[in-house]
Motif scaffolding. Structure first.
Motif, PDB file in Angstrom:
ATOM      1  N   SER A   1       0.813  -1.222   0.000  1.00 35.49           N
ATOM      2  CA  SER A   1       0.000   0.000   0.000  1.00 35.49           C
ATOM      3  C   SER A   1       0.843   1.267   0.000  1.00 35.49           C
ATOM      4  O   SER A   1       0.347   2.343  -0.343  1.00 35.49           O
ATOM      5  CB  SER A   1      -0.928   0.009   1.210  1.00 35.49           C
TER       6      SER A   1
ATOM      7  N   ARG B   1      -1.842  -3.428   2.752  1.00 37.02           N
ATOM      8  CA  ARG B   1      -1.035  -2.921   3.874  1.00 37.02           C
ATOM      9  C   ARG B   1      -0.411  -4.053   4.679  1.00 37.02           C
ATOM     10  O   ARG B   1       0.531  -3.827   5.437  1.00 37.02           O
ATOM     11  CB  ARG B   1      -1.897  -2.054   4.797  1.00 37.02           C
TER      12      ARG B   1
ATOM     13  N   ASP C   1      -8.674  -2.218  -3.756  1.00 38.80           N
ATOM     14  CA  ASP C   1      -7.377  -2.036  -3.098  1.00 38.80           C
ATOM     15  C   ASP C   1      -6.249  -2.652  -3.914  1.00 38.80           C
ATOM     16  O   ASP C   1      -5.150  -2.100  -3.982  1.00 38.80           O
ATOM     17  CB  ASP C   1      -7.396  -2.681  -1.700  1.00 38.80           C
TER      18      ASP C   1
END
Length: 425
Positions: free
Chosen positions: A148, A294, A337
């Motif tokens: 991320s 992440r 994402d």
């Protein structure tokens, strides 16, 4: 001295007001690493972690490839069950999937004052050093940067997603599935009655080598009896959310939904799973539950080659769940994402390895009917009493968000009720 974060933690975050004093951290290091005189402590900056306060511990003078440790401190709202669960899940990964780069547990504390070190008797911190402290886990630090945090092209993301699929398939295929569903706790009874028995640290007095599958950390649902079916799992979640809806004033504008949710639980939910056994042996698989960018770390060793996954972190909500739950967060809300074509490559690779996945857009793959049912149930549960409200919202903004959630629940219930005849046929 721990470095301060550059901006204050928002008051609605679980780690608002959560910290460990320098003396506390140094005492932990002294107990766990006797003989080491120097330690550098760095606090992860605000905004980089939500559920836990993170500290990096480095030891000057060590070898250059020594990455130090990570001290992960429970945020508000979390207790010993989250600590026990992540310690257990990391130990399971270490035994069954040693090739998957993930942290190793060095020590932990369920209450913030009693330090557990595998293979050693517990050590209690002085109360003047650790008064009323939250629980924590000290673990090895794996190298790399979160996906991320990086700007990666489509080819790099596709390669990373395919690598990730290989690792997900490993824990699906190597870690034995379980009869019961949920997160993990340390088993305190006779070894033969444990759900899971590990071959590591047999002298550990904390019992982390014998485990039980009980309760749901995400939702603070603590159970003495196991969850043995999917319909039971959904019922427990729906009832917990219904209780929040009826008792938390944040959600009071949406309480008119309560009678309809009750009726759904009693009449519609069982029929959605009509024909499924109430208990199915070995039906629940190891699930990370948070495969977000992440939590995937990468390194690039060759500028002409794609990055390599160097670590997968954050197994605090991992456990044993129905096969489809690994993908629900991404399938419902977080697919963007990873972006395309990365996420589709992830699903394709998993399908090649024999793992059931959500349908891939435009390819007609996957069992659309059952995935739709799971998506609608997940959407309904998430919107009854959303954990992220009120958060930063108040006044008119909060009212708008609550209205959106109400519509989400109503729509999901309506579509699920419409599915009952199909499920019965």
């Amino acid at each position: 001295m721990p470095e301060r974060s550059r901006s204050p933690t928002p008051p609605h975050h679980p780690i608002h007001g959560v910290s460990l004093p320098e003396a506390h951290i140094e005492k932990i290091a002294e107990i766990v690493f006797p003989g080491r005189e120097a330690i550098n402590i760095r606090q992860l900056e605000s905004g980089k972690s939500f559920n836990n306060r993170i500290y990096y511990l480095d030891f000057p003078g060590e070898l250059q490839n020594n990455l130090g440790c990570v001290l992960k401190v429970n945020g508000r709202f979390f207790g010993a069950d989250k600590i026990q669960n992540e310690v257990s899940c990391l130990n399971i990964l270490g035994q069954y999937c040693p090739d998957i780069p993930s942290p190793s547990v060095v020590a932990w504390s369920e209450d913030g004052t009693t330090v557990a070190i595998p293979g050693h008797p517990p050590v209690r911190l002085d109360e003047d050093v650790a008064p009323s402290s939250p629980g924590w886990i000290l673990m090895t630090r794996v190298p790399g940067s979160p996906v991320s945090d990086l700007q990666l092209n489509d080819d790099d993301m596709t390669s990373i997603c395919e690598q990730l699929a290989d690792m997900v398939a490993q824990w699906r295929l190597r870690i034995p599935p379980q009869t019961y569903c949920g997160n993990l706790t340390f088993h305190s009874g006779p070894s033969e009655s444990a759900d899971i028995r590990l071959d590591i640290d047999p002298e550990n007095s904390h019992g982390s080598h014998t485990l039980a599958v009980r309760g749901l950390v995400d939702g603070a649902i603590r159970l003495s009896e196991p969850i043995a079916s999917e319909v039971q799992l959904h019922r427990i979640r729906l009832e917990a959310k219904l209780c929040e809806l009826n008792t938390d004033e944040t959600y009071s504008p949406n309480r008119r939904l309560a009678p309809e949710i009750c009726e759904f639980i009693e009449k519609t939910l069982p029929r959605l799973f009509h024909g499924a056994p109430s208990s199915s042996s070995s039906s629940f698989v190891f699930t990370s539950y948070d495969l977000a960018p992440r939590n995937v770390l990468v390194v690039r060793t060759d500028r002409n080659a794609p990055p390599k996954i160097s670590g997968i972190i954050d197994f605090e909500f991992a456990g044993f769940f129905p096969e489809k739950e690994e993908f629900m967060e991404a399938y419902v809300a977080g697919r963007s994402d990873w972006g395309e074509p990365g996420y589709s490559s992830f699903l394709k690779r998993l399908q090649q390895l024999g793992v059931d996945t959500p349908p891939i857009p435009g390819e007609g793959s996957g069992s659309v009917q059952s995935w739709t049912r799971e998506r609608l149930l997940s959407t309904m549960i998430d919107n009854i009493a959303p954990w992220w409200l009120p958060g930063p919202y108040e006044g008119e903004e909060l009212a708008i968000k609550l209205a959106e959630c109400l519509r989400g629940v109503e729509t999901a219930m309506r579509l699920l009720k419409e599915r009952v005849p199909d499920e019965m046929s």
